[in-house]
Design a protein around this motif. Structure first.
Motif, PDB file in Angstrom:
ATOM      1  N   ILE A   1      46.296 -63.691 -16.198  1.00 46.66           N
ATOM      2  CA  ILE A   1      45.118 -62.962 -15.717  1.00 46.66           C
ATOM      3  C   ILE A   1      45.536 -61.652 -15.061  1.00 46.66           C
ATOM      4  O   ILE A   1      44.932 -60.597 -15.307  1.00 46.66           O
ATOM      5  CB  ILE A   1      44.300 -63.841 -14.751  1.00 46.66           C
ATOM      6  CG1 ILE A   1      43.655 -64.995 -15.516  1.00 46.66           C
ATOM      7  CG2 ILE A   1      43.237 -63.027 -14.028  1.00 46.66           C
ATOM      8  CD1 ILE A   1      43.018 -66.048 -14.633  1.00 46.66           C
ATOM      9  N   ALA A   2      46.587 -61.702 -14.248  1.00 49.38           N
ATOM     10  CA  ALA A   2      47.073 -60.487 -13.598  1.00 49.38           C
ATOM     11  C   ALA A   2      47.566 -59.478 -14.630  1.00 49.38           C
ATOM     12  O   ALA A   2      47.342 -58.273 -14.498  1.00 49.38           O
ATOM     13  CB  ALA A   2      48.191 -60.829 -12.619  1.00 49.38           C
ATOM     14  N   LEU A   3      48.217 -59.963 -15.675  1.00 52.02           N
ATOM     15  CA  LEU A   3      48.696 -59.068 -16.727  1.00 52.02           C
ATOM     16  C   LEU A   3      47.539 -58.451 -17.501  1.00 52.02           C
ATOM     17  O   LEU A   3      47.581 -57.267 -17.858  1.00 52.02           O
ATOM     18  CB  LEU A   3      49.625 -59.833 -17.672  1.00 52.02           C
ATOM     19  CG  LEU A   3      50.393 -59.019 -18.679  1.00 52.02           C
ATOM     20  CD1 LEU A   3      51.353 -58.078 -17.980  1.00 52.02           C
ATOM     21  CD2 LEU A   3      51.158 -59.939 -19.609  1.00 52.02           C
TER      22      LEU A   3
ATOM     23  N   PRO B   1      45.209 -52.785 -18.889  1.00 52.92           N
ATOM     24  CA  PRO B   1      44.180 -51.740 -19.042  1.00 52.92           C
ATOM     25  C   PRO B   1      44.186 -50.709 -17.911  1.00 52.92           C
ATOM     26  O   PRO B   1      43.960 -49.523 -18.151  1.00 52.92           O
ATOM     27  CB  PRO B   1      42.859 -52.510 -19.045  1.00 52.92           C
ATOM     28  CG  PRO B   1      43.208 -53.897 -19.373  1.00 52.92           C
ATOM     29  CD  PRO B   1      44.600 -54.110 -18.883  1.00 52.92           C
ATOM     30  N   LEU B   2      44.469 -51.181 -16.683  1.00 49.85           N
ATOM     31  CA  LEU B   2      44.514 -50.224 -15.578  1.00 49.85           C
ATOM     32  C   LEU B   2      45.708 -49.293 -15.690  1.00 49.85           C
ATOM     33  O   LEU B   2      45.641 -48.128 -15.287  1.00 49.85           O
ATOM     34  CB  LEU B   2      44.566 -50.963 -14.242  1.00 49.85           C
ATOM     35  CG  LEU B   2      43.273 -51.644 -13.794  1.00 49.85           C
ATOM     36  CD1 LEU B   2      43.498 -52.386 -12.485  1.00 49.85           C
ATOM     37  CD2 LEU B   2      42.148 -50.641 -13.647  1.00 49.85           C
TER      38      LEU B   2
ATOM     39  N   CYS C   1      51.333 -47.337  -8.983  1.00 50.05           N
ATOM     40  CA  CYS C   1      51.238 -48.215  -7.811  1.00 50.05           C
ATOM     41  C   CYS C   1      49.833 -48.803  -7.643  1.00 50.05           C
ATOM     42  O   CYS C   1      49.683 -49.915  -7.138  1.00 50.05           O
ATOM     43  CB  CYS C   1      51.675 -47.490  -6.545  1.00 50.05           C
ATOM     44  SG  CYS C   1      50.648 -46.091  -6.116  1.00 50.05           S
ATOM     45  N   ILE C   2      48.810 -48.115  -8.095  1.00 45.04           N
ATOM     46  CA  ILE C   2      47.435 -48.604  -7.941  1.00 45.04           C
ATOM     47  C   ILE C   2      47.159 -49.799  -8.854  1.00 45.04           C
ATOM     48  O   ILE C   2      46.675 -50.831  -8.375  1.00 45.04           O
ATOM     49  CB  ILE C   2      46.424 -47.463  -8.159  1.00 45.04           C
ATOM     50  CG1 ILE C   2      46.581 -46.439  -7.046  1.00 45.04           C
ATOM     51  CG2 ILE C   2      44.985 -48.003  -8.201  1.00 45.04           C
ATOM     52  CD1 ILE C   2      45.780 -45.182  -7.228  1.00 45.04           C
ATOM     53  N   PRO C   3      47.461 -49.744 -10.175  1.00 47.93           N
ATOM     54  CA  PRO C   3      47.232 -50.931 -11.001  1.00 47.93           C
ATOM     55  C   PRO C   3      48.072 -52.140 -10.570  1.00 47.93           C
ATOM     56  O   PRO C   3      47.592 -53.271 -10.610  1.00 47.93           O
ATOM     57  CB  PRO C   3      47.617 -50.487 -12.405  1.00 47.93           C
ATOM     58  CG  PRO C   3      47.541 -49.018 -12.392  1.00 47.93           C
ATOM     59  CD  PRO C   3      47.826 -48.598 -10.999  1.00 47.93           C
ATOM     60  N   ILE C   4      49.299 -51.905 -10.141  1.00 45.66           N
ATOM     61  CA  ILE C   4      50.150 -53.005  -9.696  1.00 45.66           C
ATOM     62  C   ILE C   4      49.575 -53.647  -8.437  1.00 45.66           C
ATOM     63  O   ILE C   4      49.522 -54.872  -8.318  1.00 45.66           O
ATOM     64  CB  ILE C   4      51.589 -52.507  -9.461  1.00 45.66           C
ATOM     65  CG1 ILE C   4      52.236 -52.163 -10.792  1.00 45.66           C
ATOM     66  CG2 ILE C   4      52.407 -53.549  -8.716  1.00 45.66           C
ATOM     67  CD1 ILE C   4      53.583 -51.501 -10.675  1.00 45.66           C
TER      68      ILE C   4
END
Length: 74
Positions: free
Chosen positions: A34-36, A41-42, A50-53
């Motif tokens: 789910i995290a992946l 997409p982000l 750093c924001i998508p992570i």
């Protein structure tokens, strides 16, 4: 504190820590997937990485307690 972590690691590697390691692994894989699915997409959007992570890690951290609420160790 280091001794407790070392003892837990030894029990985990010997297979004596988890009652149902397959259930634990499957729930961990579901959360990681789910995290992946959120991260990819982000990350494709032109944002700093750093924001998508941070967002995907935060969501995975929110999901994990609900999946592992009935988790038992020996």
């Amino acid at each position: 504190m280091f001794d407790i972590g070392w003892y837990s690691t030894q029990l985990l590697l010997k297979g004596k820590l988890l009652r149902d390691p397959i259930d634990f692994a499957s729930k961990t894989i579901v959360t990681s997937s789910i995290a992946l699915l959120i991260l990819i997409p982000l990350a494709l959007i032109k944002l700093p990485l750093c924001i998508p992570i941070t967002v995907s890690s935060f969501i995975a951290g929110l999901i994990m307690p609900f999946l592992l609420k009935d988790f038992k160790i020996k």
